[in-house]
Write an enzyme that holds these catalytic residues in place. Structure first.
Site, PDB file in Angstrom:
ATOM      1  N   HIS A   1      -6.399   0.232  -4.620  1.00 52.65           N
ATOM      2  CA  HIS A   1      -6.421   1.704  -4.636  1.00 52.65           C
ATOM      3  C   HIS A   1      -6.426   2.257  -3.216  1.00 52.65           C
ATOM      4  O   HIS A   1      -7.343   2.976  -2.815  1.00 52.65           O
ATOM      5  CB  HIS A   1      -7.624   2.212  -5.430  1.00 52.65           C
ATOM      6  CG  HIS A   1      -7.501   1.946  -6.901  1.00 52.65           C
ATOM      7  ND1 HIS A   1      -8.094   0.884  -7.529  1.00 52.65           N
ATOM      8  CD2 HIS A   1      -6.816   2.612  -7.864  1.00 52.65           C
ATOM      9  CE1 HIS A   1      -7.795   0.910  -8.819  1.00 52.65           C
ATOM     10  NE2 HIS A   1      -7.018   1.947  -9.055  1.00 52.65           N
ATOM     11  N   ASN A   2      -5.378   1.943  -2.488  1.00 55.65           N
ATOM     12  CA  ASN A   2      -5.306   2.322  -1.071  1.00 55.65           C
ATOM     13  C   ASN A   2      -4.167   3.331  -0.842  1.00 55.65           C
ATOM     14  O   ASN A   2      -3.552   3.817  -1.793  1.00 55.65           O
ATOM     15  CB  ASN A   2      -5.107   1.051  -0.232  1.00 55.65           C
ATOM     16  CG  ASN A   2      -3.969   0.206  -0.788  1.00 55.65           C
ATOM     17  OD1 ASN A   2      -2.954   0.752  -1.217  1.00 55.65           O
ATOM     18  ND2 ASN A   2      -4.129  -1.104  -0.807  1.00 55.65           N
TER      19      ASN A   2
ATOM     20  N   LYS B   1      -1.202   2.918   0.226  1.00 53.48           N
ATOM     21  CA  LYS B   1       0.120   2.499  -0.258  1.00 53.48           C
ATOM     22  C   LYS B   1       0.243   2.746  -1.771  1.00 53.48           C
ATOM     23  O   LYS B   1       1.320   3.052  -2.273  1.00 53.48           O
ATOM     24  CB  LYS B   1       0.363   1.020   0.065  1.00 53.48           C
ATOM     25  CG  LYS B   1       0.567   0.762   1.548  1.00 53.48           C
ATOM     26  CD  LYS B   1       1.055  -0.655   1.808  1.00 53.48           C
ATOM     27  CE  LYS B   1       0.831  -1.101   3.229  1.00 53.48           C
ATOM     28  NZ  LYS B   1       1.391  -0.204   4.243  1.00 53.48           N
ATOM     29  N   HIS B   2      -0.879   2.603  -2.478  1.00 53.71           N
ATOM     30  CA  HIS B   2      -0.850   2.916  -3.916  1.00 53.71           C
ATOM     31  C   HIS B   2      -0.615   4.421  -4.093  1.00 53.71           C
ATOM     32  O   HIS B   2       0.183   4.828  -4.943  1.00 53.71           O
ATOM     33  CB  HIS B   2      -2.162   2.483  -4.574  1.00 53.71           C
ATOM     34  CG  HIS B   2      -2.343   3.007  -5.968  1.00 53.71           C
ATOM     35  ND1 HIS B   2      -1.561   2.588  -7.032  1.00 53.71           N
ATOM     36  CD2 HIS B   2      -3.199   3.945  -6.483  1.00 53.71           C
ATOM     37  CE1 HIS B   2      -1.935   3.232  -8.135  1.00 53.71           C
ATOM     38  NE2 HIS B   2      -2.922   4.063  -7.831  1.00 53.71           N
TER      39      HIS B   2
ATOM     40  N   ASP C   1       1.068   6.433 -12.353  1.00 51.49           N
ATOM     41  CA  ASP C   1      -0.112   5.687 -11.909  1.00 51.49           C
ATOM     42  C   ASP C   1      -0.050   4.212 -12.300  1.00 51.49           C
ATOM     43  O   ASP C   1      -0.589   3.355 -11.601  1.00 51.49           O
ATOM     44  CB  ASP C   1      -1.369   6.349 -12.522  1.00 51.49           C
ATOM     45  CG  ASP C   1      -2.644   5.911 -11.821  1.00 51.49           C
ATOM     46  OD1 ASP C   1      -2.565   5.396 -10.696  1.00 51.49           O
ATOM     47  OD2 ASP C   1      -3.739   6.104 -12.401  1.00 51.49           O
TER      48      ASP C   1
HETATM   49  N1  LIG Z   1      -3.473  -5.359 -16.031  1.00 48.69           N
HETATM   50  C1  LIG Z   1      -2.949  -4.344 -15.359  1.00 48.69           C
HETATM   51  N2  LIG Z   1      -3.643  -3.209 -15.227  1.00 48.69           N
HETATM   52  C2  LIG Z   1      -3.079  -2.200 -14.539  1.00 48.69           C
HETATM   53  C3  LIG Z   1      -1.804  -2.294 -13.950  1.00 48.69           C
HETATM   54  N3  LIG Z   1      -1.530  -1.129 -13.321  1.00 48.69           N
HETATM   55  C4  LIG Z   1      -2.610  -0.343 -13.515  1.00 48.69           C
HETATM   56  N4  LIG Z   1      -3.536  -0.986 -14.250  1.00 48.69           N
HETATM   57  C5  LIG Z   1      -4.829  -0.466 -14.720  1.00 48.69           C
HETATM   58  O1  LIG Z   1      -4.626   0.860 -15.102  1.00 48.69           O
HETATM   59  C6  LIG Z   1      -5.585   1.644 -14.463  1.00 48.69           C
HETATM   60  C7  LIG Z   1      -5.165   3.034 -14.155  1.00 48.69           C
HETATM   61  O2  LIG Z   1      -6.293   3.677 -13.605  1.00 48.69           O
HETATM   62  P1  LIG Z   1      -7.063   3.023 -12.376  1.00 48.69           P
HETATM   63  O3  LIG Z   1      -6.272   3.268 -11.157  1.00 48.69           O
HETATM   64  O4  LIG Z   1      -8.471   3.410 -12.437  1.00 48.69           O
HETATM   65  O5  LIG Z   1      -7.052   1.426 -12.627  1.00 48.69           O
HETATM   66  C8  LIG Z   1      -5.862   0.907 -13.131  1.00 48.69           C
HETATM   67  C9  LIG Z   1      -5.887  -0.507 -13.620  1.00 48.69           C
HETATM   68  O6  LIG Z   1      -7.121  -0.805 -14.208  1.00 48.69           O
HETATM   69  C10 LIG Z   1      -1.089  -3.507 -14.120  1.00 48.69           C
HETATM   70  O7  LIG Z   1       0.039  -3.687 -13.651  1.00 48.69           O
HETATM   71  N5  LIG Z   1      -1.713  -4.484 -14.814  1.00 48.69           N
HETATM   72 ZN   LIG Z   2      -4.065   5.312  -9.136  1.00 45.98          ZN
END
Ligand SMILES: Nc1nc2c(ncn2[C@@H]2O[C@@H]3COP(=O)(O)O[C@H]3[C@H]2O)c(=O)[nH]1
Ligand SMILES: [Zn+2]
EC number: 3.1.4.-
Length: 517
Positions: free
Chosen positions: A227-228, A230-231, A377
């Protein structure tokens, strides 16, 4: 025997300079964890055991006594003082920054001195950044001032350069590869998005204010695996791509578009790498502040408006108060919608309005905006495999860090984050099949043109991970059978299992890797 065990335990603790509350892990030469017991085979100079100190309770009374002071209460006092100065002076004075820098540098020194490992602070940096430190949540996640200044300078220098038409077009596609760009460049690309959606002209956003806003946003994304910043960029870029692919500009007004893009930019501000379940179970400050209701999302949103409160960062400062009110309401709605515990509620609302969807209806538009930020997201798997796979590694690193911490702190362990239970394919098959695809399919029902851009690649990723999972299962069965015939063999760690499986995966894979991967 009990006495023998205690003596062995004492011997190992002395050798590792570990305290009585540290956890010791012993590895055999193959890297497997083994029991510390009197029955241990002697090792030789060519086949050494490896002893690792995994954790200590940094806030323990013993540690405070041996140090002569209590680190956490000192930290709290410093935070309290900083808060007071901030309220009194309006901003953190340079002298406090300098003090923080010195504390940070002292902490780094402490953490890198191996013979002080009994303090429980030692981090073995020689093993690279892949290995999570058990003290990851206690060490600072914030970017340093130097790091920020450096990126800011680069960004400002680059922001005067013209971005080519080729890059501008590429930026509008889900195939965009974020890994090719460093943070200062990413900030320029975000600037391009505001400019190419005509926000700068429409809302009279001064370039310096946009740059200052983006810089503040950059600063408030932490240095954590997933969760940086780049995300933040990837989610915003996917949102930007969706706006262009679906020609949303011709369907909804620019304020809604501005809400969507800015929500994506701000949606994970100051994330610390621990999800809401952790916040609530660990009774963190955030959970207390927001009464366990979407603590993270509330915080991301509050930080966003804290940034916008300063006139020099406020990209909405030339808007009327009516427009600002609408934008604030919209951003809050969008960011709060990213809490995955609300997934079904929001998806069901969207499904119920789909048959009669009307772009002229505000409620319908609101739900669509929430759905698009949700899609963005979790959209990594809609990207080319060489872009998506490193993101999965980052996500699992953050998940494993959290579950390690939950184990250390005696909190409920989040099952989908447990390194003992989750593998790359198992994590993706469930997530893609049950969460991602059902959501993406509904958006594609409204915009059929999205099928080829986001549904097809996700289906390929699902097929890829399903095959990988089957291969893993097969490998597990083979190993179980081999273990039956050779019962004396030491048990491998899950990591070792994964490595062995990866080695034989190329043989076991039924289907070849899809071409686009
Ligand atoms: N297993 C998995 N979980 C994901 C992926 N992308 C997002 N997530 C989940 O989806 C959530 C979306 O909200 P958050 O960013 O809190 O945390 C993220 C992760 O827990 C992925 O590619 N694989
Ligand atoms: Zn996010």
């Amino acid at each position: 025997m009990q006495l023998f065990n205690s003596i062995i335990d004492y011997l190992f603790r002395s050798a590792a300079e570990a305290g009585p509350h540290d956890i010791l892990k012993l590895y055999n030469p193959k890297g497997n964890i083994i029991n510390i017991s009197p029955r241990l085979e002697p090792n030789t100079p060519t086949s050494c055991y490896k002893l690792e100190v995994v954790a200590a309770d940094c806030s323990s009374v013993e540690l405070a006594v041996s140090l002569g002071f209590d680190l956490s209460s000192m930290e709290k006092r410093l935070q309290g003082l900083e808060k007071k100065i901030l309220t009194d002076a309006g901003e953190t004075p340079a002298v406090v920054y300098e003090m923080k820098r010195q504390v940070e540098s002292f902490r780094e020194k402490l953490e890198s001195v191996e013979h002080l490992s009994w303090l429980g602070l030692f981090k073995d940096l020689s093993e690279g950044t892949q290995k999570p430190s058990p003290f990851y949540h206690k060490t600072t996640l914030r970017k340093t001032r130097e790091e920020c200044e450096h990126v800011r300078e680069k960004f400002l220098q680059m922001s005067t350069l013209e971005v080519s038409e080729e890059v501008r077009q590429y930026l509008k596609t889900p195939t965009f590869d974020n890994w090719q760009w460093e943070d200062a460049e990413i900030m320029v690309l975000l600037q391009v998005m505001y400019s190419d959606l005509d926000f700068i002209a429409t809302f009279n956003i001064e370039p310096e204010v946009l740059q200052q806003f983006l810089y503040e946003v950059y600063k408030r994304y932490n240095n954590i695996p997933f969760h940086n910043f780049k995300h933040c960029f990837c989610v915003t870029q996917m949102m930007y791509g969706l706006i262009w692919l679906t020609d949303l500009k011709s369907k909804i007004d620019s304020i809604d578009l501005l809400i969507m893009l800015t929500s994506a930019v701000c949606h994970d501000l100051d994330h610390t790498g621990y999800n809401n379940a952790y916040q609530i179970n660990a009774r963190t400050e955030l959970a207390l502040r927001y009464n366990d209701i979407s603590p993270l999302e509330n915080h991301h949103c509050a930080v966003a408006f804290e940034i916008l409160e300063k006139n020099e960062n406020n990209i909405f400062r030339n808007l009327t108060s009516e427009q600002y009110k609408r934008i604030r309401e919209g951003i809050i709605k969008c960011i709060l919608a990213t809490d995955m515990t609300r997934h079904n509620e929001i998806l069901n609302r969207f499904k119920s309005i789909l048959p009669v969807f009307d772009f002229g209806n505000k409620d319908h538009r609101d739900v669509l905006m929430m759905i698009t930020i949700k899609v963005s997201d979790i959209s990594n798997e809609a990207r080319p495999m060489d872009v998506a796979e490193p993101w999965l590694d980052c996500l699992l690193q953050e998940f494993y860090n959290q579950s390690d911490m939950e184990k250390l702190e005696g909190l409920p362990v989040t099952p989908f984050m447990d390194r003992e239970k989750v593998t790359k394919p198992s994590s993706q098959t469930g997530f893609i099949g049950f969460v991602l695809l059902p959501l993406f399919i509904e958006l594609a029902n409204l915009f059929p043109c999205l099928e080829q851009h986001i549904i097809d690649p996700v289906k390929k990723a699902l097929a890829y991970y399903t095959e990988m999972e089957k291969a893993l299962e097969k490998e597990k069965l083979n190993r179980a059978q081999a273990d039956k015939t050779a019962p004396a063999k030491t048990k491998d760690t899950p990591q070792q299992n994964q490595q062995n499986t990866a080695d034989s995966l190329s043989e076991a894979m039924v289907a070849p890797k899809p071409a686009t991967f």
